[in-house]
Design a protein around this motif. Structure first.
Motif, PDB file in Angstrom:
ATOM      1  N   PRO A  17       2.102   3.206   9.068  1.00 42.22           N
ATOM      2  CA  PRO A  17       3.006   3.058  10.366  1.00 42.22           C
ATOM      3  C   PRO A  17       2.198   1.917  11.302  1.00 42.22           C
ATOM      4  CG  PRO A  17       1.992   5.233  10.400  1.00 42.22           C
ATOM      5  CD  PRO A  17       1.695   4.581   8.932  1.00 42.22           C
TER       6      PRO A  17
ATOM      7  N   SER B  19       3.222   0.505  -3.195  1.00 37.35           N
ATOM      8  CA  SER B  19       3.706  -0.904  -2.753  1.00 37.35           C
ATOM      9  C   SER B  19       3.164  -1.550  -1.753  1.00 37.35           C
ATOM     10  CB  SER B  19       5.136  -0.453  -2.135  1.00 37.35           C
ATOM     11  OG  SER B  19       6.014  -1.575  -2.229  1.00 37.35           O
ATOM     12  N   CYS B  20       1.790  -2.377  -2.371  1.00 38.86           N
ATOM     13  CA  CYS B  20       1.208  -3.115  -1.457  1.00 38.86           C
ATOM     14  C   CYS B  20       1.457  -4.628  -2.225  1.00 38.86           C
ATOM     15  CB  CYS B  20      -0.217  -2.879  -1.512  1.00 38.86           C
ATOM     16  SG  CYS B  20      -0.551  -1.507  -0.817  1.00 38.86           S
TER      17      CYS B  20
ATOM     18  N   MET C  18      -8.621   3.173  -2.950  1.00 38.02           N
ATOM     19  CA  MET C  18      -7.709   3.235  -1.696  1.00 38.02           C
ATOM     20  C   MET C  18      -8.485   2.924  -0.401  1.00 38.02           C
ATOM     21  SD  MET C  18      -5.085   3.741  -2.738  1.00 38.02           S
ATOM     22  CE  MET C  18      -3.629   4.833  -2.117  1.00 38.02           C
ATOM     23  N   ASP C  19      -9.871   3.046  -0.328  1.00 34.83           N
ATOM     24  CA  ASP C  19     -10.264   2.448   1.035  1.00 34.83           C
ATOM     25  C   ASP C  19     -10.557   1.081   1.191  1.00 34.83           C
ATOM     26  OD1 ASP C  19     -13.948   3.426   1.231  1.00 34.83           O
ATOM     27  OD2 ASP C  19     -12.738   2.590  -0.512  1.00 34.83           O
ATOM     28  N   GLY C  20     -10.175   0.207   0.168  1.00 26.15           N
ATOM     29  CA  GLY C  20     -10.288  -1.195  -0.018  1.00 26.15           C
ATOM     30  C   GLY C  20      -8.663  -1.777   0.080  1.00 26.15           C
ATOM     31  N   MET C  21      -7.770  -0.889   0.413  1.00 19.19           N
ATOM     32  CA  MET C  21      -6.552  -1.308   0.576  1.00 19.19           C
ATOM     33  C   MET C  21      -5.792  -1.893   1.832  1.00 19.19           C
ATOM     34  SD  MET C  21      -5.271  -1.579  -2.465  1.00 19.19           S
ATOM     35  CE  MET C  21      -3.651  -1.828  -1.977  1.00 19.19           C
ATOM     36  N   THR C  22      -5.166  -2.791   1.996  1.00 21.17           N
ATOM     37  CA  THR C  22      -4.462  -2.976   3.093  1.00 21.17           C
ATOM     38  C   THR C  22      -3.019  -2.086   2.797  1.00 21.17           C
ATOM     39  OG1 THR C  22      -5.266  -5.374   3.483  1.00 21.17           O
ATOM     40  CG2 THR C  22      -3.169  -4.639   4.608  1.00 21.17           C
ATOM     41  N   HIS C  23      -2.889  -1.110   3.738  1.00 20.42           N
ATOM     42  CA  HIS C  23      -1.708  -0.336   3.377  1.00 20.42           C
ATOM     43  C   HIS C  23      -0.592  -0.805   3.975  1.00 20.42           C
ATOM     44  CE1 HIS C  23      -4.528   2.844   1.681  1.00 20.42           C
ATOM     45  NE2 HIS C  23      -5.189   2.449   2.496  1.00 20.42           N
ATOM     46  N   TRP C  24       0.351  -1.348   3.209  1.00 17.45           N
ATOM     47  CA  TRP C  24       1.510  -1.988   3.656  1.00 17.45           C
ATOM     48  C   TRP C  24       2.543  -0.678   3.939  1.00 17.45           C
ATOM     49  CZ3 TRP C  24       3.443  -7.246   2.911  1.00 17.45           C
ATOM     50  CH2 TRP C  24       2.638  -8.245   2.497  1.00 17.45           C
ATOM     51  N   GLN C  25       2.527   0.578   3.442  1.00 18.36           N
ATOM     52  CA  GLN C  25       3.403   1.388   4.251  1.00 18.36           C
ATOM     53  C   GLN C  25       2.767   2.131   5.202  1.00 18.36           C
ATOM     54  OE1 GLN C  25       6.297   1.227   2.385  1.00 18.36           O
ATOM     55  NE2 GLN C  25       5.139  -0.339   1.254  1.00 18.36           N
TER      56      GLN C  25
ATOM     57  N   HIS D 155      -0.341   8.060   7.842  1.00 20.26           N
ATOM     58  CA  HIS D 155      -0.564   7.838   9.209  1.00 20.26           C
ATOM     59  C   HIS D 155      -2.164   7.928   9.552  1.00 20.26           C
ATOM     60  CE1 HIS D 155       0.871  12.014   9.004  1.00 20.26           C
ATOM     61  NE2 HIS D 155      -0.132  12.077  10.044  1.00 20.26           N
TER      62      HIS D 155
ATOM     63  N   PHE E 181      -6.060  -1.580   7.911  1.00 18.45           N
ATOM     64  CA  PHE E 181      -6.724  -2.652   7.515  1.00 18.45           C
ATOM     65  C   PHE E 181      -8.100  -2.061   6.990  1.00 18.45           C
ATOM     66  CE2 PHE E 181      -9.206  -6.592   7.124  1.00 18.45           C
ATOM     67  CZ  PHE E 181      -8.418  -7.481   6.295  1.00 18.45           C
ATOM     68  N   PRO E 182      -8.776  -2.195   5.896  1.00 17.50           N
ATOM     69  CA  PRO E 182      -9.975  -1.631   5.395  1.00 17.50           C
ATOM     70  C   PRO E 182     -11.197  -2.347   5.976  1.00 17.50           C
ATOM     71  CG  PRO E 182      -9.319  -3.160   3.876  1.00 17.50           C
ATOM     72  CD  PRO E 182      -8.160  -3.353   4.337  1.00 17.50           C
TER      73      PRO E 182
ATOM     74  N   TYR F 146       0.354  10.973  -0.364  1.00 22.43           N
ATOM     75  CA  TYR F 146       0.071   9.384   0.211  1.00 22.43           C
ATOM     76  C   TYR F 146       1.100   9.206   1.525  1.00 22.43           C
ATOM     77  CZ  TYR F 146      -0.591   4.318   0.627  1.00 22.43           C
ATOM     78  OH  TYR F 146      -0.942   3.176   0.797  1.00 22.43           O
TER      79      TYR F 146
ATOM     80  N   ALA G  97      -7.121 -10.731   1.969  1.00 23.36           N
ATOM     81  CA  ALA G  97      -6.747  -9.781   2.994  1.00 23.36           C
ATOM     82  C   ALA G  97      -5.425  -8.858   2.925  1.00 23.36           C
ATOM     83  CB  ALA G  97      -6.739 -10.520   4.520  1.00 23.36           C
ATOM     84  N   SER G  98      -4.437  -9.585   2.223  1.00 22.91           N
ATOM     85  CA  SER G  98      -3.243  -8.867   2.176  1.00 22.91           C
ATOM     86  C   SER G  98      -3.541  -7.716   1.163  1.00 22.91           C
ATOM     87  CB  SER G  98      -2.182  -9.621   1.406  1.00 22.91           C
ATOM     88  OG  SER G  98      -2.259  -9.859   0.223  1.00 22.91           O
ATOM     89  N   SER G  99      -4.322  -7.635   0.523  1.00 19.10           N
ATOM     90  CA  SER G  99      -4.630  -6.332  -0.579  1.00 19.10           C
ATOM     91  C   SER G  99      -6.101  -6.537  -0.944  1.00 19.10           C
ATOM     92  CB  SER G  99      -3.543  -6.418  -1.712  1.00 19.10           C
ATOM     93  OG  SER G  99      -2.585  -5.473  -1.432  1.00 19.10           O
ATOM     94  N   PRO G 100      -7.048  -6.218  -0.535  1.00 20.37           N
ATOM     95  CA  PRO G 100      -8.365  -6.663  -0.884  1.00 20.37           C
ATOM     96  C   PRO G 100      -8.778  -5.872  -2.171  1.00 20.37           C
ATOM     97  CG  PRO G 100      -8.471  -6.094   1.400  1.00 20.37           C
ATOM     98  CD  PRO G 100      -7.087  -5.795   0.925  1.00 20.37           C
ATOM     99  N   SER G 101      -8.248  -4.645  -2.456  1.00 17.46           N
ATOM    100  CA  SER G 101      -8.599  -3.889  -3.526  1.00 17.46           C
ATOM    101  C   SER G 101      -7.685  -4.533  -4.805  1.00 17.46           C
ATOM    102  CB  SER G 101      -8.249  -2.490  -3.446  1.00 17.46           C
ATOM    103  OG  SER G 101      -9.338  -1.589  -2.910  1.00 17.46           O
TER     104      SER G 101
ATOM    105  N   ASP H 271       3.429  11.301  15.297  1.00 15.38           N
ATOM    106  CA  ASP H 271       2.313  10.574  14.840  1.00 15.38           C
ATOM    107  C   ASP H 271       2.751  10.293  13.121  1.00 15.38           C
ATOM    108  OD1 ASP H 271      -0.405  12.880  14.710  1.00 15.38           O
ATOM    109  OD2 ASP H 271       1.773  12.823  13.902  1.00 15.38           O
ATOM    110  N   GLY H 272       3.801   9.527  12.966  1.00 19.02           N
ATOM    111  CA  GLY H 272       4.023   9.109  11.572  1.00 19.02           C
ATOM    112  C   GLY H 272       4.824   9.970  10.876  1.00 19.02           C
TER     113      GLY H 272
END
Lengths: 492, 492
Positions: free
Chosen positions: B87, A112-113, B78-85, B38, B43-44, B33, A119-123, A2-3
């Protein structure tokens, strides 16, 4: 499974422990770089093309070690650098930085966001919005530029003042096209644009000329007074003449802290004319904007409540490293309407209730740049940033006193912030001869390499620009700079 | 007093020892991080406006401690991020990164130099030149794009593909203006521009439409076949018709790896027509360009020796974090002539013998971005980068097999690199009904939040896009993704 992919190649290029070790080396390197930077020559001895001989012709097929890369920093790169952080750097305007800013970019790069839609990066979107409000309040901008205010205004982080100026000009152009077409639908877009005129002064940064070339709008460069200031009367006359000629005056770029001489266009008068004539008034305060964090300097921006957009670069004098250019608009719809293209793959649920910064800028996406504003504003604090600005101004005032005490030199413009402009004089010389004298003085100082500064020109007069306030500048460094100038002048 | 200012406020905002400590925390944070990513929701759960409530209304007057700032990273950001990295991130195209790239940006930020003219940063200028050659050779570009070749070609690092496309379009436009004026001096610039036409396909990235709006050039969007490919015959017909109508066809943006469906325009045919008709042919290979580092994928770019400019984003799939967009031109004079403005304060001795990248781009200055290419190419190596690409392609092929094995789904375009496009079918549905079904499937998957992907549309057909190859993607993650898709589809 898992990751964790520990059985494969390291997902981030090298093992985490190698990174930890390398990062420790790099932090030491950076700290030592700043500790010992006064020992480095500000401008290097290399000649164009030097790098080719230092590097292979192609990238390696297989990984090199950290130690190999790390040791090449000094031998391949550093002695070919112009050291912007050097105490001998009095050139251009400074590019200040700080440890908090570096920490923020470590985080930005680590996660790296990409910030383009909410939506792509709310924060990343929302921190930028809040930081632009913090910054607007910190420099005393009127409420019309604040996201959390009552209007459609707000701020965005661009990459450079050039991009801000270009975005403002294109938004003004496209707004004017819409207005003209709403008056007369039979007009052709290109005939409207052909009639448009934008205005700036001789002292405006060259990015305005380039913006005109890029946006296909004619830019009229207005004269400044002997004091380097663009006045309302000159603008008004030009606007009226252009209107009489059937042209459409639609944009003014006013400079708060001009590039050659750090003078301040008369925003009060210019703003008023722009309001009356319905012209977009953009303020380029790329360097001087940072000084507005000190209440005692806000007078340079009197009239700012009349302008349409405002830009300054925290990456110049606010201890945030490049790139971070802050731009505010009174009405964000003007930017959005100018550039909104909305394909399906970028749709998201919140698009009507949230900011999508991609409509505010040329690139689709940007890194999470507001982190560095957040870190710097909190870890240095408004008072810390003010101290840093005031220190730079005191250094300039000190240099001004030194120069005024020597009658062979003349100070050319009021020393308000961190820039001192002077020329070397010689009795009985014609202007051209004096220009040539100052060009030779500049070349001597440049070739001597103890300090770095630049030659500039306003109204046909050549002069030398010394910019204080860089990270490691000090009164002692200014004394050293003055001694170099005198020594070189004596050799002429 | 020679450069040591220890009696004053810390010149870099905080004391070096605080930075050393904080940087160690940050390195640990970044490593953890990635180790634990994983466990994060891709998406937050936040709603627009969430950040305002988490932050004060203004910046603090006095410094806050590192501990305060550091602990807020998790709770505020961090809990408002879309995590591009993450999985679970199968959205857009990936923004891969790597530890070597992060190390390089630490150095870039630590020394904070600005690259615009050669003199402003000789090493930054020259390393960029050499890195663009390394990269051109690594992806097999023809010699005409190499600085060290025999012609006027070469590469530059832009901030984004959008900037590259816009620079190319404006350069082509200004070149066309010069050519037309040299034929007939009585022409008006705006009448020439009004006649210009640029071409792209329905599948071209939206940045091309925006470039047209910005550059005031009409963009004609040509149809693609069912296979998502723009063909020469369609272009030729459009060009001929436009010529017959008195228009000036002057620019084509061909996509290698289209945004919605990762298809490849027929560069061989398109390039030939552009050569014949003297049209600037720009290639947008923002995502797919990275795959050219593997010889087995170079066929997607067949015909590239005919094109005028070429762009791809190492910050997408080449383990270099945003921003780093690589652009090459066959003739750099076309860029320079389009944008050269040369004020006195930027003059330097080497300006006739060295590259001044400021003429190649919209901003005046940029950070020292080539460092990250240098570090990544050396510490990962060409073979390491190839492995990473191949891993992403294998993940996509694996998903393709899973989807093809389930007859409720249909694969829509050839799976060549890391993108899989599919739709959910239901016998007897009209196109609109099927579109609506897929939109609902997408929404269900989005609301479920275990994975993130996007909805797209080509030729009126809605489909779901799954992009593999992100930093922590794997076959196991693809299986998980497929299970979520099936589970959600079953609930419809």
């Amino acid at each position: 499974m898992d990751g964790n992919n520990s059985d494969e190649e390291p997902r981030l290029g090298i093992e985490p422990e190698t990174f930890r070790h390398a990062a420790t080396n790099m932090v030491d390197y950076i700290i030592n770089y700043h500790r010992d930077i006064h020992k480095r020559q500000t401008f290097p001895d290399v000649e164009p093309g030097f790098m080719q001989a230092r590097l292979p012709k192609e990238a390696p097929d297989y990984p090199e070690s950290w130690q190999e890369v790390f040791s090449d920093i000094e031998t391949v790169v550093m002695d070919g650098m112009t050291h912007w952080q050097s105490p001998g750097f009095f050139s251009y305007y400074p590019a200040t930085t700080s440890y908090p800013s570096m920490l923020a970019d470590m985080l930005c790069n680590g996660i790296s966001c990409v910030r383009f839609s909410w939506a792509s990066s709310p924060s990343a979107t929302e921190l930028e919005t809040v930081m632009m409000d913090w910054l607007a309040k910190a420099i005393g901008l009127p409420e019309c530029f604040i996201h959390g205010g009552h209007g459609p205004g707000g701020g965005v982080i661009q990459g450079s003042a050039s991009e801000s100026t270009l975005m403002a000009l294109m938004a003004a152009r496209n707004k004017t096209i819409r207005q003209e077409l709403s008056r007369d639908k039979s007009l052709r877009t290109h005939d409207i644009v052909a009639r448009m005129v934008a205005y700036s002064s001789q002292c405006t940064h060259s990015c305005m000329d380039r913006a005109g070339v890029f946006a296909l709008v004619e830019v009229r460069k207005l004269p400044v007074g002997k004091d380097g200031v663009m006045r309302g009367s000159v603008l008004k006359e030009a606007v009226m003449k252009d209107k009489d000629d059937g042209r459409i005056p639609m944009f003014v770029c006013a400079s708060i802290g001009t590039t050659p001489c750090c003078t301040f266009d008369d925003l009060e008068e210019i703003g008023k004319i722009c309001e009356e004539q319905e012209i977009w008034c953009h303020v380029d305060a790329a360097y001087a904007g940072a000084a507005l964090i000190c209440p005692e300097f806000r007078y340079i921006c009197k009239g700012v409540e009349r302008v349409t957009s405002f830009n300054f670069n925290p990456h110049k004098w606010l201890m945030v490293q490049i790139d971070c250019s802050a731009m505010w608009v009174r009405n964000s719809d003007d930017l959005i309407n100018s550039a909104e293209v909305n394909p399906l793959f970028l749709h998201h649920k919140a698009q009507d209730s949230a900011i999508d910064y991609r409509h505010w800028q040329i690139p689709l996406g940007r890194p999470f740049r507001s982190l560095k504003l957040w870190f710097v504003l909190r870890m240095v604090g408004i008072e810390g940033l003010r101290s840093n600005i005031r220190r730079g101004v005191q250094e300039a005032k000190h240099l001004e006193r030194l120069i005024r005490s020597d009658e062979r030199f003349e100070i050319l413009f009021p020393v308000t912030l961190g820039l001192v402009c002077f020329k070397f004089k010689h009795p009985g010389l014609l202007l051209e001869e004096e220009n040539s004298l100052n060009e030779r003085l500049y070349q001597k100082i440049h070739n001597d390499k103890r300090i770095l500064l630049v030659l500039a020109m306003v109204n046909g007069v050549y002069f030398i620009r010394v910019c204080t306030g860089s990270t490691h500048c000090s009164i002692a460094q200014v004394n050293k700079c003055w001694n170099v100038i005198k020594e070189m002048a004596e050799q002429l």
